[in-house]
Design a protein around this motif. Structure first.
Motif, PDB file in Angstrom:
ATOM      1  N   ALA A 111      25.596-100.192 -80.234  1.00 32.03           N
ATOM      2  CA  ALA A 111      25.501 -98.735 -80.329  1.00 32.03           C
ATOM      3  C   ALA A 111      25.514 -98.280 -81.782  1.00 32.03           C
ATOM      4  CB  ALA A 111      26.649 -98.085 -79.556  1.00 32.03           C
TER       5      ALA A 111
ATOM      6  N   LEU B  43      22.038 -99.078 -83.234  1.00 33.97           N
ATOM      7  CA  LEU B  43      21.014 -98.173 -82.724  1.00 33.97           C
ATOM      8  C   LEU B  43      21.182 -96.768 -83.273  1.00 33.97           C
ATOM      9  CD1 LEU B  43      20.777 -99.200 -78.941  1.00 33.97           C
ATOM     10  CD2 LEU B  43      19.230 -99.789 -80.811  1.00 33.97           C
ATOM     11  N   ASN B  44      22.424 -96.365 -83.512  1.00 28.84           N
ATOM     12  CA  ASN B  44      22.663 -95.019 -84.035  1.00 28.84           C
ATOM     13  C   ASN B  44      22.171 -94.865 -85.462  1.00 28.84           C
ATOM     14  OD1 ASN B  44      24.016 -92.345 -83.522  1.00 28.84           O
ATOM     15  ND2 ASN B  44      25.225 -92.995 -85.290  1.00 28.84           N
TER      16      ASN B  44
ATOM     17  N   ARG C 288      14.232 -95.634 -81.570  1.00 34.16           N
ATOM     18  CA  ARG C 288      15.547 -95.602 -80.941  1.00 34.16           C
ATOM     19  C   ARG C 288      15.434 -95.469 -79.424  1.00 34.16           C
ATOM     20  NH1 ARG C 288      19.750 -91.145 -82.964  1.00 34.16           N
ATOM     21  NH2 ARG C 288      19.255 -92.227 -84.927  1.00 34.16           N
ATOM     22  N   ALA C 289      14.531 -94.611 -78.955  1.00 37.90           N
ATOM     23  CA  ALA C 289      14.393 -94.411 -77.510  1.00 37.90           C
ATOM     24  C   ALA C 289      13.932 -95.697 -76.825  1.00 37.90           C
ATOM     25  CB  ALA C 289      13.417 -93.273 -77.227  1.00 37.90           C
TER      26      ALA C 289
ATOM     27  N   ARG D  30      16.843 -98.124 -76.700  1.00 41.27           N
ATOM     28  CA  ARG D  30      17.812 -97.715 -75.672  1.00 41.27           C
ATOM     29  C   ARG D  30      17.373 -98.180 -74.295  1.00 41.27           C
ATOM     30  NH1 ARG D  30      19.282 -91.392 -77.147  1.00 41.27           N
ATOM     31  NH2 ARG D  30      20.555 -91.811 -79.017  1.00 41.27           N
TER      32      ARG D  30
ATOM     33  N   TYR E 253      19.259-100.939 -71.810  1.00 41.51           N
ATOM     34  CA  TYR E 253      19.707-100.530 -70.481  1.00 41.51           C
ATOM     35  C   TYR E 253      18.945-101.238 -69.357  1.00 41.51           C
ATOM     36  CZ  TYR E 253      21.494 -97.487 -66.810  1.00 41.51           C
ATOM     37  OH  TYR E 253      22.127 -97.007 -65.694  1.00 41.51           O
TER      38      TYR E 253
ATOM     39  N   GLY F  76      24.610-102.365 -70.991  1.00 45.81           N
ATOM     40  CA  GLY F  76      23.728-101.221 -71.222  1.00 45.81           C
ATOM     41  C   GLY F  76      24.417 -99.892 -70.996  1.00 45.81           C
TER      42      GLY F  76
ATOM     43  N   THR G 286      26.926 -99.179 -73.767  1.00 47.17           N
ATOM     44  CA  THR G 286      26.229 -98.869 -75.016  1.00 47.17           C
ATOM     45  C   THR G 286      25.766 -97.416 -75.053  1.00 47.17           C
ATOM     46  OG1 THR G 286      25.467-101.168 -75.185  1.00 47.17           O
ATOM     47  CG2 THR G 286      24.296 -99.522 -76.489  1.00 47.17           C
ATOM     48  N   LEU G 287      25.233 -96.921 -73.947  1.00 47.65           N
ATOM     49  CA  LEU G 287      24.807 -95.520 -73.902  1.00 47.65           C
ATOM     50  C   LEU G 287      25.988 -94.569 -74.023  1.00 47.65           C
ATOM     51  CD1 LEU G 287      22.018 -95.518 -71.161  1.00 47.65           C
ATOM     52  CD2 LEU G 287      21.802 -95.724 -73.644  1.00 47.65           C
TER      53      LEU G 287
ATOM     54  N   LEU H 194      26.807 -94.508 -77.658  1.00 46.96           N
ATOM     55  CA  LEU H 194      25.801 -93.739 -78.397  1.00 46.96           C
ATOM     56  C   LEU H 194      26.049 -92.240 -78.263  1.00 46.96           C
ATOM     57  CD1 LEU H 194      22.488 -95.707 -77.717  1.00 46.96           C
ATOM     58  CD2 LEU H 194      23.559 -95.288 -79.944  1.00 46.96           C
TER      59      LEU H 194
END
Length: 323
Positions: free
Chosen positions: A125, A128-129, A135-136, A139, A143, A203, A206-207, A210
Motif C-alpha cells: 500500500a 502504490l500510494n 495506480r488504478a 490496485r 485485488y 488484496g 491493501t485497499l 490505501l
C-alpha cells in the motif's frame, strides 16, 4: 345610570375536570387522529421488517451456535439417539495428542501470517500510494487474487509447488539452487501455506491501507520533508502513528481469520507431512466427517469459539473507544 358586571358563576369559574368530571377530548385527538394512525401503521411495518430480520438471524446464526454448544456435551453420531455425556468430550479432547499439536500448528501459522501477511499489504500500500502512474491498474492487480475461488487458488499453487516441473523449483534451477520439497517437508510446509494465504488475501487489506493513507494530511509530510526527514523517518513518525488504529484493527482481524485456517492445509497438504500442518479446523473436520464423532467436533468448536470470542471482545472495545 351605571351598570355593574355580573360576577361569573362558580360553575363557570371551575376548570374542566373538577368535581370528578373528565375533560372533553380535544377534537382530532385520540384514535380518530389520522396522523396517529399513519404513525402506528408505519412503525408496525418497520417492526415487522425488523422482526423478520431478527428471526432469520436467530434461525441461521444463534440457533446453530447454541445447538453446537449443546452437542459438545452429548455423544452424537446421527446414527443413534444423542446421549448426554457432560464433560466427557472435553476430557477426550485433552487426552488426544493431536489436540495440542493442532493448536501449536495453528498458533505457528498465525505467527507466520502476521510476519508475512501483515507486513506485505502495508508495504504494498505504501508503494502504490507513492506511484503517480498506473495506480488504478496496480490496485486491480493486487485485488485480483481475492476474486478467485479459494479452491482454484489452492490448485494453482499446488502446481507452483510441484517438486518436479513446478514453477518455484524451476526458478531455483535457473539460479543453480537445489530443488525443494515445498509441501512434503516439515520445515517448509507451513511456510508454503502461509505464502499461499498471504497472496490470496492481501488484496482487501491493501485497499484498506490505501484508503487510510489517502486520509493522512499532506501537510504532515511537507513539514517532515522541511525538517529533513528521510523516507524511513517519515514512514515511522508520520505514516504509522496516523494509521495506528487501522493497523491494530487489521491485526486483530487477521489473528481471528488465520486461526480459522482450513482450506490451505485441507487441499494442499491434508495435514501432513507427519501432522505438521494439522490445524484446529482441520482436526475438527476429521472428528466430524472422518471419525463420525460430532460431539467431539462440537466440543472442539466450542473451545475455538471461546478463544475467538476473547479476540472479538478486544476488537469491539477498540472500535468502541475509537468511536
Amino acid at each position: 345610570m351605571t351598570t355593574t358586571a355580573r360576577p361569573l358563576s362558580a360553575a363557570a369559574e371551575k376548570t374542566p375536570g373538577e368535581n370528578g368530571s373528565a375533560p372533553e377530548p380535544r377534537k382530532g385527538a385520540g384514535a380518530g387522529n389520522p396522523r396517529l394512525r399513519r404513525a402506528v401503521r408505519e412503525n408496525l411495518v418497520a417492526y415487522l421488517f425488523l422482526a423478520a430480520g431478527v428471526l432469520c438471524f436467530a434461525l441461521f446464526s444463534w440457533y446453530p451456535i447454541v445447538r453446537g454448544v449443546l452437542l459438545g456435551f452429548q455423544q452424537v453420531t446421527f446414527a443413534e439417539p444423542a446421549r448426554w455425556v457432560g464433560l466427557d468430550n472435553f476430557r477426550r479432547l485433552f487426552d488426544d495428542p493431536l489436540f495440542l499439536t493442532a493448536w501449536q500448528n495453528t498458533g505457528y501459522f498465525t505467527l507466520l501470517a502476521l510476519v508475512f501477511g501483515f507486513a506485505a499489504p502495508f508495504a504494498t500500500a505504501v508503494v502504490l500510494n507513492e506511484l503517480r502512474h498506473g495506480r488504478a491498474y496496480l490496485r486491480m492487480t493486487v485485488y485480483l487474487p481475492v476474486m478467485l475461488p479459494p479452491i482454484v487458488t489452492m490448485l494453482l499453487w499446488r502446481q507452483f509447488y510441484d517438486p518436479g516441473p513446478g514453477l518455484f523449483n524451476h526458478v531455483l534451477e535457473v539460479f543453480r539452487l537445489p530443488a525443494q520439497q515445498w509441501l512434503e517437508s516439515e520445515n517448509l510446509a507451513m511456510v508454503s501455506l502461509v505464502l499461499v494465504s498471504t497472496w490470496a488475501n492481501m488484496g482487501t487489506t491493501t485497499l484498506i491501507y490505501l484508503a487510510a493513507l489517502g486520509g493522512i494530511p499532506g501537510e504532515l509530510y511537507e513539514a517532515a520533508e522541511l525538517d529533513g526527514a528521510s523516507i524511513r523517518q517519515r514512514l515511522w513518525h508520520v505514516t504509522i502513528p496516523q494509521m495506528r488504529f487501522i493497523l491494530m484493527i487489521t491485526l486483530l482481524l487477521q489473528v481471528i481469520g488465520t486461526m480459522q485456517v482450513f482450506v490451505e492445509p485441507f487441499v494442499l497438504t491434508g495435514g501432513g507431512p507427519d501432522d505438521a500442518t494439522v490445524t484446529v479446523l482441520l482436526l475438527l473436520y476429521r472428528y466430524a466427517f472422518v471419525y463420525n464423532d460430532f460431539g467431539l467436533a462440537s466440543a472442539l468448536s466450542t473451545l475455538l469459539f471461546v478463544v475467538l470470542g476473547l479476540f472479538s471482545v478486544v476488537y469491539l472495545r477498540l472500535t468502541r473507544s475509537k468511536g
